[in-house]
Structure formats: C-alpha cells, structure tokens
Design a protein around this motif. Structure first.
Motif, mmCIF file in Angstrom:
data_model
loop_
_atom_site.group_PDB
_atom_site.id
_atom_site.type_symbol
_atom_site.label_atom_id
_atom_site.label_comp_id
_atom_site.label_asym_id
_atom_site.label_seq_id
_atom_site.Cartn_x
_atom_site.Cartn_y
_atom_site.Cartn_z
ATOM 1 N N PRO A 56 0.810 -1.217 0.000
ATOM 2 C CA PRO A 56 0.000 0.000 0.000
ATOM 3 C C PRO A 56 0.843 1.266 0.000
ATOM 4 N N ILE A 57 2.126 1.133 -0.292
ATOM 5 C CA ILE A 57 3.009 2.282 -0.474
ATOM 6 C C ILE A 57 3.620 2.166 -1.859
ATOM 7 N N ASN A 58 4.172 3.271 -2.347
ATOM 8 C CA ASN A 58 4.602 3.306 -3.745
ATOM 9 C C ASN A 58 5.979 2.680 -3.942
ATOM 10 N N THR A 59 6.092 1.382 -3.611
ATOM 11 C CA THR A 59 7.332 0.652 -3.882
ATOM 12 C C THR A 59 7.093 -0.554 -4.777
ATOM 13 N N ASN A 60 5.833 -0.723 -5.250
ATOM 14 C CA ASN A 60 5.572 -1.765 -6.234
ATOM 15 C C ASN A 60 6.211 -1.381 -7.564
ATOM 16 N N VAL A 61 6.545 -2.386 -8.354
ATOM 17 C CA VAL A 61 7.083 -2.158 -9.697
ATOM 18 C C VAL A 61 6.250 -2.977 -10.665
ATOM 19 N N VAL A 62 5.781 -2.336 -11.739
ATOM 20 C CA VAL A 62 5.034 -3.037 -12.780
ATOM 21 C C VAL A 62 5.902 -3.113 -14.025
ATOM 22 N N LEU A 63 6.047 -4.310 -14.549
ATOM 23 C CA LEU A 63 6.878 -4.550 -15.722
ATOM 24 C C LEU A 63 6.012 -5.074 -16.868
ATOM 25 N N PHE A 64 6.111 -4.402 -18.010
ATOM 26 C CA PHE A 64 5.506 -4.924 -19.218
ATOM 27 C C PHE A 64 6.472 -5.930 -19.841
ATOM 28 N N ALA A 65 6.053 -6.562 -20.948
ATOM 29 C CA ALA A 65 6.913 -7.549 -21.598
ATOM 30 C C ALA A 65 8.275 -6.935 -21.914
ATOM 31 N N ASP A 66 9.305 -7.778 -21.918
ATOM 32 C CA ASP A 66 10.699 -7.342 -22.074
ATOM 33 C C ASP A 66 11.167 -6.493 -20.909
ATOM 34 N N ASN A 67 10.465 -6.619 -19.759
ATOM 35 C CA ASN A 67 10.842 -5.930 -18.517
ATOM 36 C C ASN A 67 10.892 -4.411 -18.656
ATOM 37 N N ILE A 68 9.958 -3.854 -19.432
ATOM 38 C CA ILE A 68 9.852 -2.400 -19.572
ATOM 39 C C ILE A 68 8.969 -1.874 -18.437
ATOM 40 N N PRO A 69 9.493 -1.027 -17.552
ATOM 41 C CA PRO A 69 8.687 -0.551 -16.417
ATOM 42 C C PRO A 69 7.652 0.483 -16.846
ATOM 43 N N GLY A 70 6.486 0.421 -16.218
ATOM 44 C CA GLY A 70 5.446 1.417 -16.437
ATOM 45 C C GLY A 70 5.343 2.356 -15.255
ATOM 46 N N ARG A 71 4.782 3.541 -15.476
ATOM 47 C CA ARG A 71 4.633 4.525 -14.393
ATOM 48 C C ARG A 71 3.337 4.269 -13.647
ATOM 49 N N ILE A 72 3.447 3.986 -12.357
ATOM 50 C CA ILE A 72 2.270 3.722 -11.532
ATOM 51 C C ILE A 72 1.589 5.046 -11.198
ATOM 52 N N VAL A 73 0.276 5.105 -11.448
ATOM 53 C CA VAL A 73 -0.466 6.341 -11.202
ATOM 54 C C VAL A 73 -1.348 6.247 -9.961
ATOM 55 N N SER A 74 -1.680 5.020 -9.528
ATOM 56 C CA SER A 74 -2.384 4.831 -8.255
ATOM 57 C C SER A 74 -2.144 3.408 -7.783
ATOM 58 N N PHE A 75 -2.318 3.193 -6.474
ATOM 59 C CA PHE A 75 -2.001 1.870 -5.944
ATOM 60 C C PHE A 75 -2.731 1.645 -4.630
ATOM 61 N N SER A 76 -3.001 0.382 -4.351
ATOM 62 C CA SER A 76 -3.510 -0.059 -3.058
ATOM 63 C C SER A 76 -3.099 -1.519 -2.913
ATOM 64 N N GLU A 77 -3.520 -2.155 -1.850
ATOM 65 C CA GLU A 77 -3.159 -3.557 -1.656
ATOM 66 C C GLU A 77 -3.809 -4.472 -2.693
ATOM 67 N N ASN A 78 -4.928 -4.008 -3.279
ATOM 68 C CA ASN A 78 -5.681 -4.878 -4.188
ATOM 69 C C ASN A 78 -5.744 -4.376 -5.620
ATOM 70 N N GLU A 79 -5.181 -3.199 -5.888
ATOM 71 C CA GLU A 79 -5.301 -2.663 -7.246
ATOM 72 C C GLU A 79 -4.162 -1.701 -7.539
ATOM 73 N N ILE A 80 -3.619 -1.811 -8.740
ATOM 74 C CA ILE A 80 -2.587 -0.887 -9.223
ATOM 75 C C ILE A 80 -3.031 -0.389 -10.597
ATOM 76 N N GLN A 81 -2.926 0.931 -10.810
ATOM 77 C CA GLN A 81 -3.145 1.499 -12.137
ATOM 78 C C GLN A 81 -1.805 1.979 -12.670
ATOM 79 N N VAL A 82 -1.504 1.588 -13.905
ATOM 80 C CA VAL A 82 -0.188 1.854 -14.476
ATOM 81 C C VAL A 82 -0.357 2.368 -15.903
ATOM 82 N N MET A 83 0.538 3.272 -16.299
ATOM 83 C CA MET A 83 0.498 3.844 -17.652
ATOM 84 C C MET A 83 1.397 3.035 -18.577
ATOM 85 N N VAL A 84 0.890 2.754 -19.775
ATOM 86 C CA VAL A 84 1.687 2.035 -20.775
ATOM 87 C C VAL A 84 2.864 2.916 -21.191
#
Length: 392
Positions: A56-84
């Motif tokens: 629930p803090i902004n230390t999650n990392v979201v990786l698209f294919a080929d390990n390209i990181p996306g920018r997280i715009v919101s987060f919680s324990e059950n949901e993350i929104q990320v920009m392509v």
C-alpha cells in the motif's frame, strides 16, 4: 592507507551484507495478479491490475513484456493502475514486483495496440508559415509519414518512429487548426495547433506589491510596463487601481493588420461592482502612453469603443456606446480582431464561452495602426486574466 579509510570500507561492506540479508529474509507477502484490464491498449493508456497483497506504499514495480517498467499512477493492496510506457513495449504478460525477490506474473496477455499513430507533444504549438515544428509521439512509420495542418499537407524535414519535424505550410487560416499524422495508412487523433505568433500570460506567478510607473516593472512579469496608476499580481490575476493603464511591450508584439497580417487580442476581465461609474477594458494599437484605442465596459453593461490622443483626458473618438446584457461583478472575455487597419470585430463572451456581444466597427481615419496592447481600468474595482495576443 590510513586507518579511517580502512574503517569506512569495512563499515560499508558490513552495511551492504546487512541489506542483502534483510532483502533475502524479507517475508513474502503472497502477491497475486487476478486480472488486467483492458487487455489491449496504446502507449500512455491506463491499465488496471487487480490482485492481492500489493504494497500500500509506492514501492511496487510493474513490468511490461521485455521488462519495460510502467509509471504507476495509483495503488492499493488490491489494485494498481499503471500507464503504458512510451516505447519498447511488446505484447506479453505483465509482472508486479514487490521488494526484491517476490514477483507475480499475469495469466492474461497485454497486447500493445500499434495500429494508430499517437501524438505526445508539438513544439512549438503555434507559428507562422515556414516555422519548423517537431512532433513527438509513437507508432510513426520510419519513413513516408504524412502530416496535415487542417487539409494542408506539410513538408517533412526529418522523421523516425518517435519524432517528425515539418515546415508549417503556407495558406493556413489564422487561429486553431487540427494537426493529424498519417502513418502506414492510419491517422492519429487530431491535436490543436495555433497558426500565428502567440503571446500569452495567465499571471500564475508570485504575488507582487502595487507597482506604479516608477516601480520595478519586472515584478509584474516580462513585457509589462505601467504608464499610470498602480498594478499588482494577486492570486493569479492582474489587478489595477487608481485609473490604471499598463502596456504589454514584449519584443515583436506589435499589432499590425492588413496585407495578410491580422491580430487577435483577448483577455478575461472582471468588474467587481455593478456600477456605471466603474469601467474596465483593453487598449490596443497603442502608439505610446497617450495615443491608443480602448474597448471598455462598465458595471452596468455599457460597452464603449474610444480613441484618445492624450492618455484618456479626452476621448474625441467615441465610435459606439451600446448596452449589452452583461451584469457587473462577473468575469467576461473581451476580444478584438482586425485584418484591416481601422476595422475591428469586437466580441464579449461569458466564462461558458457563449458570445454575448458581437459587433464590427470601423474608424474611418484608421488613426492608429501597429503599436502595442494593454489593459485599462477606471477606479479600483477591476482585474484581468488570461492575456492572449495572436499575430499573423
């Protein structure tokens, strides 16, 4: 090697091992990806990842294919929104990493939609014919792109998959046109481009004290100078008092019309009391501190077009004085357009963009041409915002 230096090396080594041990021994959260939505999208679209036990803090990392990181715009324990991400993304599953060692991978595949070109930015987003304009985006073709301003195709100077530089074509109308890119037979969504040279000021800067003609003019902003009265920047607006007159004299901001040249001047203004004795407006084609046109309105809704040769002591050129349905103590946009010396189209609109007053008036003598724009206030009850001068 001195003892202090050796001690520092030993301390760093101990801390590094301690951090590694902490990471290695970090308890697993049991993260899980349950769904991603949508499963297809373009660059800069927002993707929603639903799951379990994200941080629930902004230390999650979201990786698209080929390990390209996306920018997280919101987060919680059950949901993350990320920009392509803008580039590098290919089709494949998404991953969420928590800490160093715990990674969850989606069972769904995210498919990157590269069917349409996408425009991120246009620089500059205004200009005259011949101006070089650079468009940044994604899904452009390596070569043979087409760029349209309205219905007119532009000459491409250079291009690649993410950047296209063009020359602004001749023959465009002044004002806003749609900019569209066609790549591989597909067209982007339209972006707005202003044909002309634009000077703008929204006054969103540090508040200033009241400045008169002897004060530090730079405190009001680049280009502004007080002729008489006093002005200040306050809460993102330009305030006047004591029968104030201030000019905008930035380099090149001369209001020439005719022979293919036009100008469009606009500004929001507010008279804070509904009284016939209080006027506010804009000046234009100012030759100096004394000779200029003024379009003004009072708190009772009377609109006047005047000319003065002595800084407003006398008004020998009252070309019209007309009542409009404009109650005082509200904000309006006032606009002056001219493509012929001495002929002006005046518009007044409300904050919703509805035109309340529209009239074309001519000065048979066309006494003032060229010159500068400014603001004009009578009394202590007017303020201004969103100054804009478009020259072509």
């Amino acid at each position: 090697m001195n003892k202090l230096y050796i001690s520092a090396i030993i301390l760093i080594s101990i801390l590094a091992h301690a951090c590694k041990d902490a990471y290695d021994n970090e308890p697993k959260r049991g993260i899980e990806i349950l769904s991603i939505s949508p499963e297809q999208g373009k660059v800069r679209d927002i993707i929603t990842i639903k799951g379990k036990n994200f941080k629930p803090i902004n230390t999650n990392v979201v990786l698209f294919a080929d390990n390209i990181p996306g920018r997280i715009v919101s987060f919680s324990e059950n949901e993350i929104q990320v920009m392509v991400p803008d580039s590098g993304v290919v089709t494949g599953p998404l991953k969420v990493r928590v800490g160093v060692n715990e990674i969850a991978t989606s069972t769904q595949t995210f498919t990157i939609d590269q069917s349409l070109p996408v425009i991120f930015s246009i620089s500059p987003n205004y200009g005259l014919a011949g101006t070089e304009v650079t468009i940044k985006g994604a899904n452009f073709a390596k070569t043979n792109n087409k760029v349209y301003f309205g219905m007119v195709a532009a000459n491409i100077i250079k291009e690649d998959e993410y950047n296209i530089t063009v020359e602004l074509p001749q023959g465009l109308p002044d004002g806003e046109v749609d900019l569209v890119i066609e790549s591989n037979g597909a067209k982007s969504a339209a972006s707005k481009f202003e044909v002309g040279i634009i000077y703008r000021d929204n006054f969103n800067r540090v508040n200033s004290s009241w400045i008169n003609k002897d004060g530090i003019q730079e405190d009001l902003g680049t280009g502004w100078a007080v002729a008489n009265g006093e002005f200040q920047i306050q809460d993102g607006r330009f305030n006047s008092r004591s029968n104030g007159v201030a000019f905008y004299r930035a380099n090149g901001a001369e209001m020439i019309s005719g022979d293919g040249n036009t100008f469009r001047l606009s500004m929001d203004y507010r008279i804070r009391v509904a009284a016939g004795s209080v006027f506010a407006g804009i000046m234009f084609n100012a030759q100096d501190n004394d000779r200029y046109y003024v379009l003004r309105m009072n708190g009772d809704g009377i609109i006047q077009f005047l000319a003065t040769a002595d800084g407003g002591v006398n008004w020998p050129g009252v070309f019209f004085s007309e009542m409009a349905p404009l109650p005082g103590a509200q904000t309006y946009q006032i606009e002056v357009y001219s493509d012929t010396p001495g002929t002006f189209q005046f518009k007044v609109s409300n904050t919703a963009g509805n035109v309340l007053f529209d009239k074309t008036v001519s000065d048979p003598s066309a006494r003032y041409t060229g010159g500068y724009a400014g603001v004009w206030g009578l009394g202590d009850h007017s303020d201004y915002d969103n100054f804009s001068l478009l020259l072509k």
